[in-house]
Design a protein around this motif. Structure first.
Motif, PDB file in Angstrom:
ATOM      1  N   LEU A 215       0.594  -1.536  -0.598  1.00 21.46           N
ATOM      2  CA  LEU A 215       0.050   0.276   0.051  1.00 21.46           C
ATOM      3  C   LEU A 215       0.374   0.973  -0.182  1.00 21.46           C
ATOM      4  O   LEU A 215       0.183   1.956   0.014  1.00 21.46           O
ATOM      5  CB  LEU A 215      -0.835   0.118   1.036  1.00 21.46           C
ATOM      6  N   LEU A 216       1.579   0.807   0.449  1.00 13.71           N
ATOM      7  CA  LEU A 216       3.351   2.051   0.225  1.00 13.71           C
ATOM      8  C   LEU A 216       4.594   1.416   0.092  1.00 13.71           C
ATOM      9  O   LEU A 216       4.944   0.771   0.761  1.00 13.71           O
ATOM     10  CB  LEU A 216       3.084   2.810   1.739  1.00 13.71           C
ATOM     11  N   VAL A 217       5.083   1.844  -1.656  1.00 13.01           N
ATOM     12  CA  VAL A 217       6.043   1.619  -1.768  1.00 13.01           C
ATOM     13  C   VAL A 217       6.911   2.835  -2.051  1.00 13.01           C
ATOM     14  O   VAL A 217       6.664   4.505  -2.127  1.00 13.01           O
ATOM     15  CB  VAL A 217       6.051   1.029  -2.916  1.00 13.01           C
ATOM     16  N   ARG A 218       8.886   2.313  -1.840  1.00 19.13           N
ATOM     17  CA  ARG A 218       9.476   3.442  -1.971  1.00 19.13           C
ATOM     18  C   ARG A 218      10.096   2.693  -3.369  1.00 19.13           C
ATOM     19  O   ARG A 218      10.738   1.411  -3.882  1.00 19.13           O
ATOM     20  CB  ARG A 218      10.527   4.144  -1.443  1.00 19.13           C
ATOM     21  N   ASN A 219      10.804   3.985  -4.384  1.00 18.10           N
ATOM     22  CA  ASN A 219      11.475   3.837  -5.493  1.00 18.10           C
ATOM     23  C   ASN A 219      12.473   4.603  -5.205  1.00 18.10           C
ATOM     24  O   ASN A 219      12.334   5.875  -6.369  1.00 18.10           O
ATOM     25  CB  ASN A 219      11.034   3.210  -6.544  1.00 18.10           C
ATOM     26  N   ASP A 220      13.258   4.646  -4.796  1.00  9.99           N
ATOM     27  CA  ASP A 220      14.993   5.971  -4.080  1.00  9.99           C
ATOM     28  C   ASP A 220      13.599   6.382  -4.141  1.00  9.99           C
ATOM     29  O   ASP A 220      13.955   6.583  -2.499  1.00  9.99           O
ATOM     30  CB  ASP A 220      15.183   5.965  -6.030  1.00  9.99           C
ATOM     31  N   GLY A 221      13.648   7.904  -4.989  1.00 12.71           N
ATOM     32  CA  GLY A 221      13.812   9.054  -4.214  1.00 12.71           C
ATOM     33  C   GLY A 221      12.449   9.360  -4.795  1.00 12.71           C
ATOM     34  O   GLY A 221      11.345  10.581  -4.344  1.00 12.71           O
ATOM     35  N   VAL A 222      11.621   8.495  -5.129  1.00 18.19           N
ATOM     36  CA  VAL A 222      10.456   8.116  -5.156  1.00 18.19           C
ATOM     37  C   VAL A 222       9.451   7.645  -4.154  1.00 18.19           C
ATOM     38  O   VAL A 222       9.584   6.490  -3.757  1.00 18.19           O
ATOM     39  CB  VAL A 222       9.710   7.771  -6.853  1.00 18.19           C
ATOM     40  N   VAL A 223       8.520   7.814  -3.502  1.00 18.45           N
ATOM     41  CA  VAL A 223       7.497   7.588  -2.670  1.00 18.45           C
ATOM     42  C   VAL A 223       5.765   7.541  -2.504  1.00 18.45           C
ATOM     43  O   VAL A 223       5.212   8.724  -3.584  1.00 18.45           O
ATOM     44  CB  VAL A 223       7.306   8.369  -1.043  1.00 18.45           C
ATOM     45  N   VAL A 224       5.363   5.887  -3.229  1.00 24.42           N
ATOM     46  CA  VAL A 224       4.094   6.379  -4.038  1.00 24.42           C
ATOM     47  C   VAL A 224       2.500   5.397  -2.741  1.00 24.42           C
ATOM     48  O   VAL A 224       3.680   5.050  -2.097  1.00 24.42           O
ATOM     49  CB  VAL A 224       3.577   5.466  -5.169  1.00 24.42           C
ATOM     50  N   VAL A 225       1.910   6.066  -1.791  1.00 28.33           N
ATOM     51  CA  VAL A 225       1.280   5.449  -1.223  1.00 28.33           C
ATOM     52  C   VAL A 225      -0.180   6.215  -1.474  1.00 28.33           C
ATOM     53  O   VAL A 225      -0.245   6.257  -2.804  1.00 28.33           O
ATOM     54  CB  VAL A 225       1.207   6.045   0.263  1.00 28.33           C
ATOM     55  N   GLY A 226      -1.218   4.642  -1.748  1.00 21.19           N
ATOM     56  CA  GLY A 226      -2.317   4.709  -1.962  1.00 21.19           C
ATOM     57  C   GLY A 226      -3.599   5.179  -1.146  1.00 21.19           C
ATOM     58  O   GLY A 226      -4.675   4.424  -1.666  1.00 21.19           O
ATOM     59  N   ASP A 227      -3.087   5.657  -0.929  1.00 20.17           N
ATOM     60  CA  ASP A 227      -3.907   6.917   0.390  1.00 20.17           C
ATOM     61  C   ASP A 227      -3.768   8.809   0.523  1.00 20.17           C
ATOM     62  O   ASP A 227      -2.225   8.312   0.361  1.00 20.17           O
ATOM     63  CB  ASP A 227      -4.393   6.068   1.252  1.00 20.17           C
ATOM     64  N   SER A 228      -4.234   8.991   0.287  1.00 16.75           N
ATOM     65  CA  SER A 228      -4.139  10.415   1.336  1.00 16.75           C
ATOM     66  C   SER A 228      -4.540  10.791   2.162  1.00 16.75           C
ATOM     67  O   SER A 228      -4.540  11.615   2.504  1.00 16.75           O
ATOM     68  CB  SER A 228      -4.483  11.236  -0.344  1.00 16.75           C
ATOM     69  N   GLY A 229      -5.921  10.073   2.265  1.00 20.40           N
ATOM     70  CA  GLY A 229      -6.480  10.635   3.739  1.00 20.40           C
ATOM     71  C   GLY A 229      -5.549  10.487   4.977  1.00 20.40           C
ATOM     72  O   GLY A 229      -6.393  11.015   6.215  1.00 20.40           O
ATOM     73  N   PHE A 230      -4.718   9.700   5.363  1.00 20.02           N
ATOM     74  CA  PHE A 230      -4.053   9.244   5.852  1.00 20.02           C
ATOM     75  C   PHE A 230      -3.012  10.910   7.410  1.00 20.02           C
ATOM     76  O   PHE A 230      -2.736  10.877   8.222  1.00 20.02           O
ATOM     77  CB  PHE A 230      -3.633   8.085   6.491  1.00 20.02           C
ATOM     78  N   LEU A 231      -3.264  11.682   5.450  1.00 19.05           N
ATOM     79  CA  LEU A 231      -2.229  12.768   5.832  1.00 19.05           C
ATOM     80  C   LEU A 231      -2.891  13.832   6.780  1.00 19.05           C
ATOM     81  O   LEU A 231      -2.949  14.929   7.307  1.00 19.05           O
ATOM     82  CB  LEU A 231      -1.885  13.756   4.927  1.00 19.05           C
TER      83      LEU A 231
END
Length: 297
Positions: A215-231
């Motif tokens: 549900l949250l991954v990192r690829n070097d200098g990039v992070v992608v998360v499948g949700d924005s509401g947790f912020l």
């Protein structure tokens, strides 16, 4: 809280809000203060963590009627986004529907060492722009549908718990479990690290099958998360979300990028003057404080 002791950095946020009216929307409004039209993009916990630690947060909202600055002979004409990224060290975005020139600017920004967080949502997975889209450029993927858990959840079945498969990962330091209110699976196309996965008993809405997809991954200098509401403020204190948000803030300000994309996207000239469209920023104040101390670059 943030742990990084990095010098002052500039973080640019694209909240995915279309411009409206004749004047640009202020930073505090776009971060959920006094502007009900964009309250769903309230990321004060992240913004406050950055600002309180001496970093600058800017908001990018494109102005369709604003003319691009003239480029020097032989140089590519910079986009509005490219001009803003030229002065930024990190970029947080909630959308993927950029045009090719904007995607090229983002790619140049990442290649120059800039950090990027892409926060997507289940509905966005059905509207991906394809191979030329931001997800493909950043080497990340999303899966249609949302993850749910009937047996164990936070308040309702869509608010799933996620745990780190590797307790030594920097992004999950102090995180035993996080709450993601409405999340879609994400991944990386080449390499990358799975940072958070759903707990046992979770299923994917489109298949009704069990899933442990990241549900949250990192690829070097990039992070992608499948949700924005947790912020958002109402979710920042659920489980260990506050620690996760602090770790993401650290991630943003510990990259190698420092406004290095000007040569990649074309000359940008002087910094925008106060009142320039789509150019609201602040530093040294919390996002829930009065606006009189807000500064524009």
């Amino acid at each position: 809280e943030m742990d990084a002791s990095a010098g002052s950095q500039t973080v640019l946020v694209d909240p995915g809000v279309e411009p409206s009216g004749g004047a640009p929307t202020g930073l505090l409004g776009l971060l959920g203060v006094g502007s009900p039209g964009v309250a769903d993009r309230d990321i004060r916990p992240l913004a406050n963590a950055l600002i309180e630690n001496g970093h600058e947060v800017g908001v990018y909202v494109p102005e369709p009627e604003t003319q691009r600055r003239p480029a020097q002979p032989g140089a590519e004409q910079p986009t509005q986004l490219g001009e803003r990224l030229a002065d930024a060290d990190a970029f947080v975005t909630f959308r993927t529907d950029y045009d090719k020139a904007e995607i090229d600017a983002i790619e140049s920004f990442v290649d120059a060492g800039g950090r990027v967080i892409l926060a997507t949502e289940p509905g966005a997975a059905f509207d991906q722009p394809g191979a030329t889209g931001l997800d493909a450029t950043l080497g990340v993927t999303t899966t249609p549908g949302y993850v749910y858990n009937i047996a164990e959840n936070d308040l309702n079945y869509q608010r799933v718990y996620a745990t780190p498969p590797d307790s030594n990962a920097t992004l999950t330091e102090g995180v035993d479990r996080a709450v993601l209110p409405s999340v879609t699976p994400v991944g990386t196309t080449v390499g990358g690290t799975d940072v958070l996965r759903p707990i046992d008993g979770s299923e994917l809405s489109t298949t009704r099958a069990a899933t442990d997809a990241p549900l949250l991954v990192r690829n070097d200098g990039v992070v992608v998360v499948g949700d924005s509401g947790f912020l958002s403020p109402e979710n920042a204190q659920r489980a260990d979300n506050d620690a996760l948000i602090g770790n993401l803030a650290d991630f943003l300000v510990t990259g190698d990028g420092a406004g290095t994309t000007a040569t990649e996207t074309g000359p940008t000239g002087d910094s925008p003057t106060a009142g320039s469209p789509g150019d609201e920023s602040t530093s040294g104040q919390s996002a829930d404080e009065p606006t009189q101390n807000q500064t524009s670059r």
